[in-house]
Design a protein around this motif. Structure first.
Motif, short mmCIF file in Angstrom:
data_model
loop_
_atom_site.label_atom_id
_atom_site.label_comp_id
_atom_site.label_asym_id
_atom_site.label_seq_id
_atom_site.Cartn_x
_atom_site.Cartn_y
_atom_site.Cartn_z
N LEU A 8 -1.05 12.01 -6.83
CA LEU A 8 -0.15 11.64 -5.74
C LEU A 8 1.32 11.89 -6.09
N ARG B 242 -6.02 11.49 -12.08
CA ARG B 242 -6.06 10.54 -10.97
C ARG B 242 -4.69 9.89 -10.76
N GLN C 197 1.77 4.27 -10.46
CA GLN C 197 0.40 4.44 -10.90
C GLN C 197 0.18 3.91 -12.31
N SER D 198 -12.60 2.90 -17.10
CA SER D 198 -11.66 3.10 -16.01
C SER D 198 -12.12 4.15 -15.01
N LEU D 199 -13.28 4.76 -15.26
CA LEU D 199 -13.80 5.73 -14.30
C LEU D 199 -15.13 5.21 -13.76
N ASN D 200 -15.26 5.24 -12.43
CA ASN D 200 -16.48 4.74 -11.81
C ASN D 200 -17.66 5.65 -12.18
N PRO D 201 -18.67 5.09 -12.88
CA PRO D 201 -19.76 5.95 -13.36
C PRO D 201 -20.59 6.55 -12.24
N ARG D 202 -20.50 6.02 -11.04
CA ARG D 202 -21.32 6.51 -9.94
C ARG D 202 -20.60 7.57 -9.10
N MET D 203 -19.38 7.90 -9.49
CA MET D 203 -18.65 8.89 -8.70
C MET D 203 -18.49 10.17 -9.51
N ARG E 42 0.80 -1.22 0.00
CA ARG E 42 0.00 0.00 0.00
C ARG E 42 0.84 1.28 0.00
N ILE F 180 -7.38 7.54 0.02
CA ILE F 180 -6.97 6.19 0.34
C ILE F 180 -5.57 6.19 0.94
N GLN F 181 -4.70 7.00 0.39
CA GLN F 181 -3.32 6.99 0.88
C GLN F 181 -3.17 7.76 2.18
N ALA G 170 -9.89 10.21 -4.79
CA ALA G 170 -9.79 8.89 -4.15
C ALA G 170 -8.35 8.53 -3.77
N PRO G 171 -7.36 8.74 -4.67
CA PRO G 171 -5.99 8.38 -4.28
C PRO G 171 -5.55 9.10 -3.01
N ARG H 168 2.17 2.10 -3.35
CA ARG H 168 1.19 2.42 -4.40
C ARG H 168 1.20 3.91 -4.72
#
Lengths: 299, 340, 344
Positions: free
Chosen positions: B183, B179, B106, B115-120, B99, B132-133, B128-129, B102
């Motif tokens: 980072l 994305r 990338q 590659s992109l979440n349609p619900r976000m 982790r 999460i990090q 998100a990165p 990561r």
């Protein structure tokens, strides 16, 4: 050449600017006439069972032997009275409270169980997924009516226990739907992208996967309400469910059996209520299925 | 974090950023009820990428180039071999141990739709990165850095509120790039980053990628089937065929003096946008053989116009032929056509 | 493009416009497109996504959604083998079905979606033969075997029994071509037939199509976004942008000395197979293709055009001008642009 290919090539990109997936789904739902009808019926039903008994001048438990078997609409009793002279309309509404409550609660519980099992099985796959889904299959193999009755025969019936019993026999469908959806999404690039960021399994399941399975879950949940209402009616009809004097649509039907010839309205009205509620939820489910069709958003 | 504290990376800052040693990635299917099939997607691959270098990875679909890209990022568990990232062996690290790393490696994906979440919203995707990090990060900091990232890739802050479906393919690819860069990683695997885009958009995205590369001093593994783009972007190029690297050299050498018949054939097949240069092509016979049953010896021999009986005997090793140029072909007597 | 041309052309499309009905009203996908294709000739239709190139071909094949959802205007005159000329946009659906797969054939980008996954390829080809020819199954299968061999599939007899998923992408595209050839079409419409294929396989397919064309004299309309492929295969090229033809002519002049700034930009954006010292930024066209629902006023390319003149290009929609040697260009300033381009 499939029609899908033609459509994909031909139809200009429908890009509706500034809309969230949710508002587009609502737009599609509004165009579904039966679903809108179903939603209206359920809305009216919910209002009626909440406020109806407060407004009507009858006590559902008040026995009035002078006015037994009053046929509708008689003597101020719009839907007539039963063998003990109780007002049928008020009893129907009170029974509706019970039946709808059990329907909704059973839906919540079975959706929670089904979603958890489905997401876990779909995400991990492999041995974990196989074992979980075989359990689902095994429970599904068992005729749910017998399971329902067997459980109900051992457990003291109350709203809570009936709810749990119905949920215990109704979560598998949700689990299967969710597992299929998660499995299909599991290897899409956006999931890989999240894993590439070091996201934990829990993050991927709850933040990335679950919102994309929301559509099928909502659809399955709606249909589960219909199933649960029907299941409650079964159990109560057979005498293992809600016990008199508390009314539920199922035990009202049970009660009406003896008077089928002399007072048919005692059977007709509860039957109608069950039919109305169940079909309405099924219509809503159909509408939601079209409105939330994941394909409309993923492409 | 504790893992990093226990094993501080021995920092040989002058060494290559990524070293891949005899990497194998096999996939098995079937087993319990059906016959077990093993696909040797990547077989015995060794290479290095220097700091700040762009290594191109070319080959036909089924050559194993995407699998290799994912294997070096440890998306999969390696079958055999080692991947050493910045001096640290990452071949056997667990998900949890990986982790913290990561943040430094990338990936950019081919399909800007999948590659992109349609619900976000775009803001959630690019943020998100960071979340999460750094689980403790503040909302305002995420917003600020997402805004920076979006502006860097040529989008506006206000785009953060929107959903992926509201964007064109090129814009979505920019979101994917934002994305990957939010980072500030050291290493990037770009898996066919422009092949799904229109020609006029491809150039924009390649230029953007190169601009960010310069800014962040990135090291890139650039996977592509488009040799022309690879020629423009990459410092060195590795050519893969059926899971193995068959030739690797700096871009100029490879284009001017290819030494493997497959490289020659790949170049020859590229259509050139100049009608006066219609050439006699070297047409390869047939398709890529099935990786389930690769030919004996040199896997390319079934389609190679220079094949001799000896080619069937043993897998030719990837041998040095001077100047960092390596090739896996037993014939040294060939005069092959250059790309340009 | 007058009446005489149909005497030689296989297809003569005149003023074709296509509009789709949407929730927000009709959206024009193709505006006033005219072109001809002669026997033995390959016309390339080039454009980016949304340019209307695929819609043009689907409209000619009458494969767009039926009437209330799609509005087709103009004519598409097709000359049959027997010499009769018919307007494809006006013939009844039954007559159109008799033409499709017979005198006009079509191949697509992804052969897997066009082939029936549960039917053997031999049966599918035989079916195509039997639909349009009065032959028995035996004879149709023989023809299928012959066709498979002709498109370069070795061991054709055995391959007849294969299912589509047994075959590689290149093989499937060959099967599609074999099906398209089943009835000796006069016109083949190929919509991005090599886009999903590897370069080595693409080269094989292009070569195959050229061979077949030489042999049968069929006309080919080749739709692609790949200018390299255009240079390889086309005799003439037609560049589309935002639903309009913006440039057309012989492939040599158009690709060597394009007159329309869009074509120029497109050609410069294609990286060539060369090496440079260090990274030289690729020449890109700024901005994006406009949405068909929100076309800019005047020339649709004006917002992205380096030569655009405010007050002129954003006000007047340019006509398709005749330049030289049959080269046509839709640009108000093409002669000025040509002069500017000629300077080093």
């Amino acid at each position: 050449m499939s029609s899908a290919t033609v459509a994909a090539a031909v139809l200009p990109n429908r890009r509706l600017a500034g809309t969230s997936p949710r508002s587009r789904a609502w737009g599609r739902f509004k165009r579904h006439r039966l679903a809108m009808f179903g939603s209206g019926v359920i809305l009216v039903l919910v209002f009626a069972v909440i406020f109806g008994p407060m407004i009507l001048p009858f006590d559902p438990l008040h026995i009035d032997l002078r006015h037994r078997f009053a046929p509708p609409p008689g003597n101020g009793h719009l839907f007539g009275t039963d063998q003990l002279g109780r007002d049928l309309l008020v009893r129907l509404l009170m029974a509706g409270r019970i039946s709808l409550t059990i329907g909704f609660m059973a839906m919540v519980v079975s959706t929670l169980i089904g979603t958890s099992v489905g997401v876990t099985a779909g995400y991990y796959g492999g041995l974990v997924g196989t074992v979980l889904m075989r359990i689902v299959d095994a429970v599904l193999c068992f005729p749910s009516v017998f399971l329902l009755l067997a459980l109900a025969a051992f457990i003291k019936p109350s709203i809570l226990t009936i709810t749990l019993i119905i949920a215990a026999t109704g979560w598998m469908e949700v689990a299967r739907v969710v597992q299929a959806q998660i499995k299909a999404l599991r290897h899409r690039d956006f999931i890989l992208a999240a894993e590439m960021l070091g996201a934990s399994g829990r993050y991927v399941m709850t933040r990335e996967l679950l919102p994309n399975a929301a559509g099928p879950i909502i659809v399955a949940a709606t249909l589960t309400v219909a199933r649960a209402i029907l299941a409650e009616a079964y159990v109560s009809f057979l005498g293992y469910g809600i016990q008199a004097p508390t009314a539920s649509w199922g035990n009202m039907l049970n009660n009406a059996q003896q008077y089928l010839n002399s007072a048919p309205w005692l059977a007709i009205f509860p039957g109608l209520m069950i039919t109305l509620a169940v079909t309405s939820f099924n219509f809503i489910g159909d509408g939601l299925r079209d409105a939330l069709d994941a394909r409309m958003d993923l492409t | 974090m504790s893992i990093m504290a226990l094993t501080p990376p021995p920092i040989p800052r002058d060494g290559p950023l990524l070293r891949v040693d005899r990497l194998r990635q096999w996939f098995s299917s079937g087993g319990f009820m059906s016959p077990r099939l093993t696909v040797r997607a990547v077989e015995d691959v060794t290479f290095e990428i220097g700091r700040g270098e762009i290594l191109g990875l070319v080959g036909e679909s089924g050559s194993g180039k995407s699998t290799l890209g994912r294997a070096v990022l440890r998306v999969t568990d390696l079958t055999d071999g080692r991947v050493v990232f910045d001096g640290q062996d990452v071949s056997t690290l667990s998900k949890r141990q990986l982790r913290p790393l990561r943040a430094r490696m990338q990936m950019i994906f081919q399909d800007p739709f999948a590659s992109l979440n349609p619900r976000m919203t775009v803001g959630q995707i690019v943020g998100a990165p960071l979340r999460i990090q750094n689980p403790g990060i503040s909302r305002s900091e995420v917003e600020a850095r997402v805004g920076d990232a979006l502006r860097t890739v040529g989008l506006a802050d206000s785009h953060a509120e929107r959903y992926p479906h509201e964007f064109s393919g090129g814009q979505r690819q920019r979101i994917g790039i934002a994305r990957a860069f939010v980072l500030a990683p050291d290493f990037l695997v770009a898996d066919e980053p422009v092949s799904a885009l229109d020609v006029s958009i491809q150039a924009q995205v390649v230029n953007l990628l190169m601009e960010i590369k310069r800014k962040l001093d990135l090291t890139i593994l650039f996977i592509s089937h488009d040799l022309a783009v690879v020629g423009h972007v990459c410092d060195r190029v590795a050519v893969m065929y059926l899971g193995r690297i068959v030739e690797i050299a700096d871009t100029r050498t490879l284009f001017r003096n290819p030494r493997h018949p497959y490289t020659e054939a790949l170049f020859s097949a590229v259509p050139v946008a100049d009608p006066s240069r219609r050439r006699q092509r070297i047409l390869l016979k047939g398709d890529l053989p099935s990786p389930l049953a690769p030919p004996s010896g040199c896997a390319f021999r079934t389609r190679c116009r220079y094949a001799i009986p000896a080619c069937a005997e043993a897998v030719p090793p990837l041998a040095h032929i001077g100047g960092g140029h390596q090739k896996a072909c037993i014939r040294d007597d060939l005069a092959l056509q250059p790309a340009c | 493009m007058g009446a005489p041309e149909i005497a030689t052309a296989v297809l003569d499309v005149r003023n074709l416009s296509v509009a789709f009905a949407t929730h927000t009203g009709p959206v024009a996908a193709v505006h006033d497109v005219s072109f001809t294709v002669a026997p033995g000739e390959t016309l390339a239709l080039v454009g980016e996504s949304g340019s209307g190139k695929s819609v043009t071909s689907l409209a000619v094949m009458r494969l767009t959604p039926p009437a209330p959802r799609t509005r087709l205007d103009g004519q598409a005159l097709f000359r049959s083998r027997d010499g009769t000329v018919r307007d494809l946009l006006a013939v009844p659906e039954r007559a159109m079905r008799a033409l499709r797969g017979n005198e006009i054939a079509m191949i697509f980008q992804e052969p897997m979606t066009s082939l029936n996954p549960v039917q053997r390829v031999g049966d599918q080809i035989a079916e195509a033969v039997m639909t349009h020819r009065p032959v028995g199954r035996r004879e149709a299968l023989d023809r299928a075997e012959h066709l498979l061999a002709r498109v370069g599939i070795s061991d054709a007899r055995r391959r007849l029994a294969a299912f589509p998923h047994h075959l590689s992408g290149g093989m499937r595209q060959r099967v599609m071509i074999a099906m398209a050839l089943a009835c000796d079409p006069a016109l083949l419409i190929a919509d991005e037939p090599t886009t999903a294929l590897d370069v080595t396989v693409q080269a094989q397919i292009l070569e195959l199509l050229q061979d077949l064309q030489r042999e049968t004299g069929m006309a080919i309309v080749f739709i692609t976004h790949n200018l390299g492929v255009v240079a390889e295969i086309a005799d003439r090229v037609m560049v589309m942008y935002a639903g309009r033809i913006v440039e057309q002519g012989e492939v040599g002049p158009v690709m060597r000395a394009p007159l329309m700034p869009y074509t120029q930009g497109l050609l410069r954006a294609v990286p060539t197979l060369t090496v440079s010292d260090g990274f030289v930024p690729l020449t890109s066209i700024p901005g994006t293709v406009p949405s068909p629902t929100a076309l800019p006023p005047g020339c649709a390319f004006e917002p992205r055009c380096p030569y655009a003149l405010p007050g002129l290009c954003d006000a007047t929609t340019p006509p398709l001008d005749d330049a030289f040697d049959g080269q046509q260009v839709r640009c108000l300033r093409w002669d000025a642009v040509a002069a500017l381009e000629a300077r080093p």
